[in-house]
Design a protein around this motif. Structure first.
Motif, PDB file in Angstrom:
ATOM      1  N   ILE A  77       0.969  -1.314   0.202  1.00 50.68           N
ATOM      2  CA  ILE A  77      -0.178  -0.044   0.101  1.00 50.68           C
ATOM      3  C   ILE A  77       0.806   1.235   0.186  1.00 50.68           C
ATOM      4  O   ILE A  77       0.509   2.368  -0.571  1.00 50.68           O
ATOM      5  CB  ILE A  77      -0.933  -0.104   1.135  1.00 50.68           C
ATOM      6  N   THR A  78       1.978   1.170   0.706  1.00 52.05           N
ATOM      7  CA  THR A  78       2.828   2.351   1.011  1.00 52.05           C
ATOM      8  C   THR A  78       3.820   2.363  -0.065  1.00 52.05           C
ATOM      9  O   THR A  78       4.615   3.551  -0.273  1.00 52.05           O
ATOM     10  CB  THR A  78       3.507   2.466   2.333  1.00 52.05           C
ATOM     11  N   ALA A  79       4.025   1.536  -1.150  1.00 53.38           N
ATOM     12  CA  ALA A  79       4.761   1.665  -2.188  1.00 53.38           C
ATOM     13  C   ALA A  79       4.765   2.790  -3.175  1.00 53.38           C
ATOM     14  O   ALA A  79       5.757   3.372  -3.336  1.00 53.38           O
ATOM     15  CB  ALA A  79       4.954   0.174  -3.036  1.00 53.38           C
ATOM     16  N   PRO A  80       3.510   2.920  -3.516  1.00 52.31           N
ATOM     17  CA  PRO A  80       3.356   4.449  -4.291  1.00 52.31           C
ATOM     18  C   PRO A  80       3.807   5.609  -3.649  1.00 52.31           C
ATOM     19  O   PRO A  80       4.350   6.548  -4.286  1.00 52.31           O
ATOM     20  CB  PRO A  80       1.757   4.143  -4.537  1.00 52.31           C
ATOM     21  N   LEU A  81       3.613   5.765  -2.350  1.00 53.16           N
ATOM     22  CA  LEU A  81       4.158   7.034  -1.684  1.00 53.16           C
ATOM     23  C   LEU A  81       5.791   6.906  -1.568  1.00 53.16           C
ATOM     24  O   LEU A  81       6.303   7.893  -1.664  1.00 53.16           O
ATOM     25  CB  LEU A  81       3.735   6.870  -0.108  1.00 53.16           C
ATOM     26  N   ARG A  82       6.218   5.787  -1.328  1.00 52.29           N
ATOM     27  CA  ARG A  82       7.920   5.756  -1.367  1.00 52.29           C
ATOM     28  C   ARG A  82       8.463   6.050  -2.846  1.00 52.29           C
ATOM     29  O   ARG A  82       9.441   6.795  -3.077  1.00 52.29           O
ATOM     30  CB  ARG A  82       8.235   4.122  -1.156  1.00 52.29           C
ATOM     31  N   ILE A  84       6.745   8.139  -4.998  1.00 51.78           N
ATOM     32  CA  ILE A  84       6.641   9.506  -5.449  1.00 51.78           C
ATOM     33  C   ILE A  84       7.710  10.362  -4.441  1.00 51.78           C
ATOM     34  O   ILE A  84       8.112  11.283  -5.098  1.00 51.78           O
ATOM     35  CB  ILE A  84       5.197   9.979  -4.668  1.00 51.78           C
ATOM     36  N   ASN A  85       8.044   9.795  -3.243  1.00 51.71           N
ATOM     37  CA  ASN A  85       8.928  10.454  -2.491  1.00 51.71           C
ATOM     38  C   ASN A  85      10.357  10.238  -3.166  1.00 51.71           C
ATOM     39  O   ASN A  85      11.336  11.384  -3.238  1.00 51.71           O
ATOM     40  CB  ASN A  85       9.088   9.984  -1.119  1.00 51.71           C
ATOM     41  N   ARG A  86      10.726   9.237  -3.772  1.00 50.76           N
ATOM     42  CA  ARG A  86      12.099   8.978  -4.517  1.00 50.76           C
ATOM     43  C   ARG A  86      12.000   9.960  -5.714  1.00 50.76           C
ATOM     44  O   ARG A  86      13.210  10.455  -5.854  1.00 50.76           O
ATOM     45  CB  ARG A  86      12.195   7.372  -4.865  1.00 50.76           C
ATOM     46  N   ALA A  88      10.318  12.565  -6.118  1.00 48.24           N
ATOM     47  CA  ALA A  88      10.219  14.249  -5.746  1.00 48.24           C
ATOM     48  C   ALA A  88      11.632  14.420  -5.494  1.00 48.24           C
ATOM     49  O   ALA A  88      12.121  15.798  -5.716  1.00 48.24           O
ATOM     50  CB  ALA A  88       9.377  14.201  -4.747  1.00 48.24           C
ATOM     51  N   LEU A  89      12.391  13.777  -4.843  1.00 47.14           N
ATOM     52  CA  LEU A  89      14.098  14.114  -4.550  1.00 47.14           C
ATOM     53  C   LEU A  89      14.748  14.233  -5.640  1.00 47.14           C
ATOM     54  O   LEU A  89      15.494  15.300  -5.728  1.00 47.14           O
ATOM     55  CB  LEU A  89      14.490  13.057  -3.427  1.00 47.14           C
ATOM     56  N   LEU A  90      14.586  13.625  -6.617  1.00 44.65           N
ATOM     57  CA  LEU A  90      15.309  13.512  -8.056  1.00 44.65           C
ATOM     58  C   LEU A  90      14.814  14.814  -8.768  1.00 44.65           C
ATOM     59  O   LEU A  90      15.655  15.429  -9.292  1.00 44.65           O
ATOM     60  CB  LEU A  90      14.989  12.406  -8.780  1.00 44.65           C
ATOM     61  N   VAL A  91      13.496  15.295  -8.714  1.00 45.95           N
ATOM     62  CA  VAL A  91      12.868  16.334  -9.379  1.00 45.95           C
ATOM     63  C   VAL A  91      13.542  17.650  -8.713  1.00 45.95           C
ATOM     64  O   VAL A  91      13.795  18.555  -9.262  1.00 45.95           O
ATOM     65  CB  VAL A  91      11.391  16.196  -9.254  1.00 45.95           C
ATOM     66  N   ALA A  92      13.565  17.521  -7.227  1.00 49.56           N
ATOM     67  CA  ALA A  92      14.034  18.843  -6.322  1.00 49.56           C
ATOM     68  C   ALA A  92      15.362  18.913  -6.965  1.00 49.56           C
ATOM     69  O   ALA A  92      16.073  20.253  -6.792  1.00 49.56           O
ATOM     70  CB  ALA A  92      13.917  18.344  -5.173  1.00 49.56           C
ATOM     71  N   ARG A  93      16.148  17.988  -7.162  1.00 47.47           N
ATOM     72  CA  ARG A  93      17.591  18.095  -7.971  1.00 47.47           C
ATOM     73  C   ARG A  93      17.812  18.441  -9.288  1.00 47.47           C
ATOM     74  O   ARG A  93      18.849  18.735  -9.880  1.00 47.47           O
ATOM     75  CB  ARG A  93      18.644  16.922  -7.494  1.00 47.47           C
ATOM     76  N   ARG A  99       9.570  10.306 -13.704  1.00 47.03           N
ATOM     77  CA  ARG A  99       8.321   9.958 -13.605  1.00 47.03           C
ATOM     78  C   ARG A  99       8.159   8.747 -12.648  1.00 47.03           C
ATOM     79  O   ARG A  99       8.937   7.835 -12.499  1.00 47.03           O
ATOM     80  CB  ARG A  99       7.898   9.668 -15.115  1.00 47.03           C
ATOM     81  N   VAL A 100       6.802   8.956 -11.836  1.00 45.38           N
ATOM     82  CA  VAL A 100       6.627   7.931 -11.140  1.00 45.38           C
ATOM     83  C   VAL A 100       5.893   6.802 -11.792  1.00 45.38           C
ATOM     84  O   VAL A 100       4.888   7.004 -12.737  1.00 45.38           O
ATOM     85  CB  VAL A 100       5.599   8.494  -9.805  1.00 45.38           C
ATOM     86  N   ASN A 101       5.964   5.713 -11.391  1.00 49.61           N
ATOM     87  CA  ASN A 101       5.368   4.203 -12.047  1.00 49.61           C
ATOM     88  C   ASN A 101       4.380   3.695 -10.889  1.00 49.61           C
ATOM     89  O   ASN A 101       4.739   2.894 -10.270  1.00 49.61           O
ATOM     90  CB  ASN A 101       6.558   3.309 -12.386  1.00 49.61           C
TER      91      ASN A 101
END
Length: 358
Positions: A77-82, A84-86, A88-93, A99-101
């Protein structure tokens, strides 16, 4: 107090706590029920104790198996959140291509699609920003290089007297080009911060159009353009708007037409009175494809087919649209590739000066 930062651990611990509590409630309820009904169940105290000891390992096995299953479900269940978090950190850089899968169709799936749309828009904006910086750098460097070269030639006394006026004129034009670019940047900065204001007043729109065309006569002559003002009105048209900003709109649109008109071609400026004052500027240049018409209003937008091939930074039309939006009016464009383009906007009419001042 220990604070758990992982939503995965929070969910997992919550499920385990609920599982243990449910077993405790079940055990207490069973104990009370069995103890009060031993005779009816044909159990003696020894048999009840044996049953109690059998319940303990059964509960441990149940909690263990259920805990493992809960661990799997929580992680899934929490895999999509992880994910997105991963990303998001790359996008912030600055890695806007990431893209999230997420394949689910629930709320998390919708969040993933929204996140991907956001990164796509950020990537587009970042590319436009890079193009904009490159264009501005080029548009500033070119005139500065020319002015520097001419200034050095003047200092070295290498320019004949009969050519000096010509080169002074070139330097003046290059300086004006840089001033316009800086002014566009300042206007765009005001637009983005919401500080661009208009100060409406009554003025003669017909006279303003004539003045703009007179000021730009040198540009028309240099390109051998035939520029016509077409108006069937007997009297001049008065409008209530910001004089300086409408001047800026007309100048930008005519300059746009000049840049993309071929030598010895025609530019037509139409001025007429309907329910509102209508201004149209038509050129017979390369035109704009239907796919690019909406994009030409975007900040920093530059594409050869979208009329930004020869000059400019992609700010002029965006500024025009924002100025007219502040006047609560819109600008329309009609274009056909290979035939030409017409920009049309309207302004509120005033019958005459005396009526407006009452």
């Amino acid at each position: 107090m220990i604070r758990i930062k992982s939503i995965f651990l929070k969910l997992f611990i919550t499920h385990i706590v609920i599982l243990i509590l449910s077993h405790l409630v079940f055990a207490i309820a069973s104990y009370l029920l069995f103890k009060n009904n031993l005779t009816e169940l044909h159990l003696n105290l020894e048999g009840f104790n044996q049953l109690k000891y059998l319940f303990i390992p059964s509960s441990i096995i149940s909690i263990t198996i259920t805990g493992l299953f809960t661990f799997y479900l929580t992680k899934r269940i929490t895999a999509p959140l992880r994910e997105i978090n991963r990303v998001a950190l790359l996008v912030a850089r600055g890695q806007f291509h990431q893209r999230v899968n997420i394949k689910t169709r629930d709320e998390l799936g919708q969040l993933g699609e929204t996140f991907n749309y956001m990164t796509h828009e950020l990537a587009s904006l970042d590319q436009m920003r890079k193009d904009f910086i490159a264009n501005v750098s080029h548009d500033l460097r070119s005139p500065l290089t020319s002015i520097q070269g001419f200034a050095r030639a003047f200092l070295d006394d290498k320019i004949p007297n009969d050519k000096k006026r010509h080169y002074f004129t070139v330097m003046k034009e290059q300086t004006e080009r840089m001033i316009k670019l800086v002014n566009d940047l300042l206007d765009m900065s005001q637009i983005e911060s919401g500080q661009l204001e208009i100060r409406p007043e009554l003025f003669n729109l017909s006279e303003l159009v004539r003045q703009v065309m007179a000021r730009m006569d040198t540009e028309f002559v240099n390109k051998k353009l035939n520029v016509e003002l077409i108006s069937g009105e007997v009297q001049d048209i008065y409008v209530f708007a910001d004089h300086d900003r409408i001047d800026q709109v007309i100048v930008n649109l005519i300059q746009n037409a000049v840049q993309f008109s071929t030598y010895d071609s025609t530019i037509e400026v139409f001025l007429k009175r309907e329910e509102q004052a209508v201004v149209s500027i038509r050129d017979y240049g390369p035109g704009i494809s239907q796919e690019d018409i909406q994009s030409i209003w975007e900040r920093f937008y530059k594409a050869d087919i979208a009329r930004t091939k020869k000059a400019g930074t992609g700010l002029g039309l965006s500024i025009v649209k924002h100025i007219l939006a502040l006047h609560q009016t819109d600008i329309q464009v009609e274009s056909e590739v290979g035939i030409g383009t017409t920009f049309t906007f309207t302004l509120p009419l005033t019958l005459n000066k005396s009526n407006n001042m009452k």
